[in-house]
Design a protein around this motif. Structure first.
Motif, PDB file in Angstrom:
ATOM      1  N   THR A  43     -80.433-119.046  51.979  1.00 40.80           N
ATOM      2  CA  THR A  43     -80.079-118.757  53.359  1.00 40.80           C
ATOM      3  C   THR A  43     -80.350-119.908  54.298  1.00 40.80           C
ATOM      4  OG1 THR A  43     -82.255-117.884  53.858  1.00 40.80           O
ATOM      5  CG2 THR A  43     -80.649-116.344  52.967  1.00 40.80           C
ATOM      6  N   ASP A  44     -81.098-120.884  53.868  1.00 42.08           N
ATOM      7  CA  ASP A  44     -81.441-121.999  54.738  1.00 42.08           C
ATOM      8  C   ASP A  44     -80.220-122.895  54.895  1.00 42.08           C
ATOM      9  OD1 ASP A  44     -82.503-124.139  56.045  1.00 42.08           O
ATOM     10  OD2 ASP A  44     -84.283-124.290  54.778  1.00 42.08           O
ATOM     11  N   PRO A  45     -79.710-123.085  56.121  1.00 49.38           N
ATOM     12  CA  PRO A  45     -78.525-123.917  56.298  1.00 49.38           C
ATOM     13  C   PRO A  45     -78.779-125.382  55.932  1.00 49.38           C
ATOM     14  CG  PRO A  45     -79.467-123.326  58.410  1.00 49.38           C
ATOM     15  CD  PRO A  45     -80.180-122.509  57.368  1.00 49.38           C
ATOM     16  N   ASN A  46     -80.028-125.778  55.928  1.00 50.25           N
ATOM     17  CA  ASN A  46     -80.374-127.147  55.537  1.00 50.25           C
ATOM     18  C   ASN A  46     -81.539-127.087  54.551  1.00 50.25           C
ATOM     19  OD1 ASN A  46     -80.921-129.817  55.231  1.00 50.25           O
ATOM     20  ND2 ASN A  46     -81.140-130.277  57.404  1.00 50.25           N
ATOM     21  N   PRO A  47     -81.246-126.818  53.269  1.00 48.75           N
ATOM     22  CA  PRO A  47     -82.325-126.604  52.302  1.00 48.75           C
ATOM     23  C   PRO A  47     -83.175-127.839  52.051  1.00 48.75           C
ATOM     24  CG  PRO A  47     -80.193-126.667  51.201  1.00 48.75           C
ATOM     25  CD  PRO A  47     -79.932-126.674  52.673  1.00 48.75           C
ATOM     26  N   THR A  48     -82.711-129.006  52.462  1.00 48.40           N
ATOM     27  CA  THR A  48     -83.512-130.212  52.268  1.00 48.40           C
ATOM     28  C   THR A  48     -84.554-130.395  53.369  1.00 48.40           C
ATOM     29  OG1 THR A  48     -81.936-131.598  53.454  1.00 48.40           O
ATOM     30  CG2 THR A  48     -81.603-131.359  51.076  1.00 48.40           C
ATOM     31  N   SER A 141     -88.663-103.230  52.147  1.00 50.25           N
ATOM     32  CA  SER A 141     -89.129-103.420  53.520  1.00 50.25           C
ATOM     33  C   SER A 141     -89.077-104.895  53.912  1.00 50.25           C
ATOM     34  CB  SER A 141     -90.543-102.849  53.713  1.00 50.25           C
ATOM     35  OG  SER A 141     -91.454-103.418  52.796  1.00 50.25           O
ATOM     36  N   ALA A 142     -89.333-105.793  52.971  1.00 49.79           N
ATOM     37  CA  ALA A 142     -89.216-107.231  53.256  1.00 49.79           C
ATOM     38  C   ALA A 142     -87.768-107.602  53.547  1.00 49.79           C
ATOM     39  CB  ALA A 142     -89.760-108.040  52.080  1.00 49.79           C
ATOM     40  N   LEU A 143     -86.850-107.124  52.709  1.00 50.42           N
ATOM     41  CA  LEU A 143     -85.427-107.395  52.879  1.00 50.42           C
ATOM     42  C   LEU A 143     -84.917-106.836  54.201  1.00 50.42           C
ATOM     43  CD1 LEU A 143     -82.815-108.400  51.216  1.00 50.42           C
ATOM     44  CD2 LEU A 143     -82.470-105.962  50.793  1.00 50.42           C
ATOM     45  N   ASN A 144     -85.255-105.586  54.481  1.00 50.55           N
ATOM     46  CA  ASN A 144     -84.774-104.916  55.683  1.00 50.55           C
ATOM     47  C   ASN A 144     -85.287-105.580  56.951  1.00 50.55           C
ATOM     48  OD1 ASN A 144     -85.118-102.684  57.890  1.00 50.55           O
ATOM     49  ND2 ASN A 144     -83.529-101.922  56.529  1.00 50.55           N
ATOM     50  N   SER A 145     -86.556-105.988  56.935  1.00 54.39           N
ATOM     51  CA  SER A 145     -87.124-106.581  58.150  1.00 54.39           C
ATOM     52  C   SER A 145     -86.440-107.889  58.520  1.00 54.39           C
ATOM     53  CB  SER A 145     -88.632-106.799  57.985  1.00 54.39           C
ATOM     54  OG  SER A 145     -88.913-107.920  57.167  1.00 54.39           O
ATOM     55  N   ARG A 146     -85.946-108.605  57.530  1.00 56.03           N
ATOM     56  CA  ARG A 146     -85.217-109.839  57.809  1.00 56.03           C
ATOM     57  C   ARG A 146     -83.759-109.545  58.145  1.00 56.03           C
ATOM     58  NH1 ARG A 146     -85.488-113.222  59.903  1.00 56.03           N
ATOM     59  NH2 ARG A 146     -83.924-114.455  58.780  1.00 56.03           N
ATOM     60  N   GLU A 147     -83.115-108.747  57.311  1.00 52.08           N
ATOM     61  CA  GLU A 147     -81.677-108.505  57.458  1.00 52.08           C
ATOM     62  C   GLU A 147     -81.352-107.734  58.734  1.00 52.08           C
ATOM     63  OE1 GLU A 147     -79.389-105.642  54.828  1.00 52.08           O
ATOM     64  OE2 GLU A 147     -78.824-107.566  53.950  1.00 52.08           O
ATOM     65  N   HIS A 148     -82.164-106.741  59.071  1.00 57.68           N
ATOM     66  CA  HIS A 148     -81.875-105.886  60.212  1.00 57.68           C
ATOM     67  C   HIS A 148     -82.594-106.313  61.481  1.00 57.68           C
ATOM     68  CE1 HIS A 148     -80.346-102.134  57.861  1.00 57.68           C
ATOM     69  NE2 HIS A 148     -80.026-103.256  57.254  1.00 57.68           N
ATOM     70  N   ASN A 149     -83.832-106.818  61.356  1.00 58.35           N
ATOM     71  CA  ASN A 149     -84.666-107.062  62.534  1.00 58.35           C
ATOM     72  C   ASN A 149     -84.928-108.533  62.821  1.00 58.35           C
ATOM     73  OD1 ASN A 149     -86.328-104.499  60.903  1.00 58.35           O
ATOM     74  ND2 ASN A 149     -85.145-104.111  62.750  1.00 58.35           N
ATOM     75  N   ASP A 150     -84.480-109.416  61.949  1.00 58.36           N
ATOM     76  CA  ASP A 150     -84.683-110.865  62.128  1.00 58.36           C
ATOM     77  C   ASP A 150     -86.151-111.184  62.397  1.00 58.36           C
ATOM     78  OD1 ASP A 150     -83.900-113.519  62.178  1.00 58.36           O
ATOM     79  OD2 ASP A 150     -83.286-113.483  64.281  1.00 58.36           O
ATOM     80  N   PHE A 178     -80.712-113.101  58.290  1.00 65.34           N
ATOM     81  CA  PHE A 178     -80.469-112.065  59.282  1.00 65.34           C
ATOM     82  C   PHE A 178     -79.011-111.646  59.175  1.00 65.34           C
ATOM     83  CE2 PHE A 178     -79.483-111.251  63.950  1.00 65.34           C
ATOM     84  CZ  PHE A 178     -79.906-109.926  63.894  1.00 65.34           C
ATOM     85  N   GLY A 179     -78.757-110.345  59.225  1.00 59.98           N
ATOM     86  CA  GLY A 179     -77.415-109.824  59.029  1.00 59.98           C
ATOM     87  C   GLY A 179     -76.471-110.028  60.201  1.00 59.98           C
ATOM     88  N   GLY A 180     -77.029-110.233  61.414  1.00 59.79           N
ATOM     89  CA  GLY A 180     -76.166-110.416  62.581  1.00 59.79           C
ATOM     90  C   GLY A 180     -75.330-109.179  62.869  1.00 59.79           C
ATOM     91  N   GLU A 181     -74.163-109.375  63.465  1.00 56.66           N
ATOM     92  CA  GLU A 181     -73.216-108.306  63.810  1.00 56.66           C
ATOM     93  C   GLU A 181     -73.927-107.171  64.550  1.00 56.66           C
ATOM     94  OE1 GLU A 181     -71.121-107.333  60.213  1.00 56.66           O
ATOM     95  OE2 GLU A 181     -70.156-109.292  60.121  1.00 56.66           O
ATOM     96  N   ARG A 182     -73.851-105.941  64.064  1.00 52.89           N
ATOM     97  CA  ARG A 182     -74.457-104.825  64.799  1.00 52.89           C
ATOM     98  C   ARG A 182     -75.964-104.995  64.926  1.00 52.89           C
ATOM     99  NH1 ARG A 182     -73.983-103.015  59.572  1.00 52.89           N
ATOM    100  NH2 ARG A 182     -75.677-101.708  58.739  1.00 52.89           N
ATOM    101  N   HIS A 183     -76.591-105.669  63.970  1.00 48.47           N
ATOM    102  CA  HIS A 183     -78.040-105.889  64.040  1.00 48.47           C
ATOM    103  C   HIS A 183     -78.397-106.842  65.175  1.00 48.47           C
ATOM    104  CE1 HIS A 183     -78.141-103.717  60.327  1.00 48.47           C
ATOM    105  NE2 HIS A 183     -77.476-104.659  59.677  1.00 48.47           N
ATOM    106  N   GLN A 184     -77.507-107.790  65.480  1.00 48.31           N
ATOM    107  CA  GLN A 184     -77.761-108.712  66.589  1.00 48.31           C
ATOM    108  C   GLN A 184     -77.822-107.968  67.909  1.00 48.31           C
ATOM    109  OE1 GLN A 184     -78.227-112.373  66.460  1.00 48.31           O
ATOM    110  NE2 GLN A 184     -79.174-111.514  68.308  1.00 48.31           N
ATOM    111  N   ARG A 185     -76.948-107.002  68.075  1.00 49.16           N
ATOM    112  CA  ARG A 185     -76.950-106.207  69.305  1.00 49.16           C
ATOM    113  C   ARG A 185     -78.292-105.489  69.474  1.00 49.16           C
ATOM    114  NH1 ARG A 185     -73.194-103.010  67.975  1.00 49.16           N
ATOM    115  NH2 ARG A 185     -74.346-101.081  67.583  1.00 49.16           N
ATOM    116  N   ARG A 186     -78.830-104.997  68.380  1.00 48.85           N
ATOM    117  CA  ARG A 186     -80.095-104.257  68.441  1.00 48.85           C
ATOM    118  C   ARG A 186     -81.281-105.194  68.676  1.00 48.85           C
ATOM    119  NH1 ARG A 186     -77.693-100.799  63.409  1.00 48.85           N
ATOM    120  NH2 ARG A 186     -76.229 -99.607  64.687  1.00 48.85           N
ATOM    121  N   VAL A 187     -81.244-106.351  68.042  1.00 51.07           N
ATOM    122  CA  VAL A 187     -82.308-107.333  68.281  1.00 51.07           C
ATOM    123  C   VAL A 187     -82.258-107.809  69.735  1.00 51.07           C
ATOM    124  CG1 VAL A 187     -83.136-109.662  67.705  1.00 51.07           C
ATOM    125  CG2 VAL A 187     -82.548-108.054  65.880  1.00 51.07           C
ATOM    126  N   ASN A 188     -81.053-107.969  70.281  1.00 51.73           N
ATOM    127  CA  ASN A 188     -80.925-108.335  71.693  1.00 51.73           C
ATOM    128  C   ASN A 188     -81.585-107.296  72.591  1.00 51.73           C
ATOM    129  OD1 ASN A 188     -79.482-110.602  70.964  1.00 51.73           O
ATOM    130  ND2 ASN A 188     -77.484-109.740  71.485  1.00 51.73           N
TER     131      ASN A 188
END
Length: 199
Positions: A43-48, A141-150, A178-188
């Motif tokens: 997921t890291d856009p710059n893995p280096t 819970s680890a996956l969800n906290s990142r994907e849904h809650n950033d 982070f999943g973005g889309e509808r999750h971004q609205r909620r994090v906002n």
């Protein structure tokens, strides 16, 4: 009850990846055979680019912190250890606050805080503006906290999870986007609530 062996944890994670996340790149024959290391999503856009992780613990999490530091290095991360550095009794809010400040200020990309249960440190960290701390106790819970809650700060309860599971949680949490889309609205909306109470 003893902790599951690393091989058993890897097999469990492979099954979860295959069934729920669709992230396994192994064939059914491979996953049915001998256990192999889990291939986590990149997921890291710059893995280096090495990212800095702030890590801390109270006396209840000290031993697990020391175990997880080499894991961070092996995964390609640098870390800032804010303590504690002994098993002498200390107060978790002091160390959770230090980890959260590093994340909030941008001096750390993400943070990890370990105490006996993970709950108190999560509460403390979430008082710091810009921090979204989540307590994880299993893969989901680890996956969800990142994907849904950033989440940008992970809390762990050393008294509730074993070493093998803690390592898997850390790997999944660091690698899940982070999943973005509808999750971004909620994090906002979470951020908007925070701004109501900060000056």
């Amino acid at each position: 009850m003893s902790d599951p062996a690393d091989d058993e944890v890897h097999q469990i994670v492979q099954r979860v990846l295959k069934r729920y996340a669709g992230l396994s790149n192994q064939s059914p024959a491979a996953s049915a055979g001998a256990s192999t290391p889990v291939t986590l999503p990149q997921t890291d856009p710059n893995p280096t680019l090495r990212k800095v992780i702030a890590i801390g613990a109270d006396h209840g999490g000290f031993e697990l912190k020391e175990i997880l530091k080499p894991e961070l290095t092996a995964l390609g991360y640098d870390y800032i250890d804010v303590g504690t550095n002994t098993k002498d009794a200390v107060d978790y809010p002091d160390f959770a606050h230090e980890v959260a400040k590093l994340v909030s200020s941008g001096k750390a990309w993400r943070g990890v805080m370990i105490d006996g249960a993970g709950i108190g440190s999560c509460i403390v960290a979430n008082k710091v503006p810009g921090v979204r701390a989540g307590m994880a106790y299993d893969y989901s819970s680890a996956l969800n906290s990142r994907e849904h809650n950033d989440t940008n700060l992970l809390t762990l309860g050393a008294g509730l999870i074993g070493v093998a599971l803690a390592k898997q949680i850390l790997k999944v949490w660091l690698s899940t986007p982070f999943g973005g889309e509808r999750h971004q609205r909620r994090v906002n909306k979470i951020t908007a609530v925070e701004k109501l109470y900060t000056k």
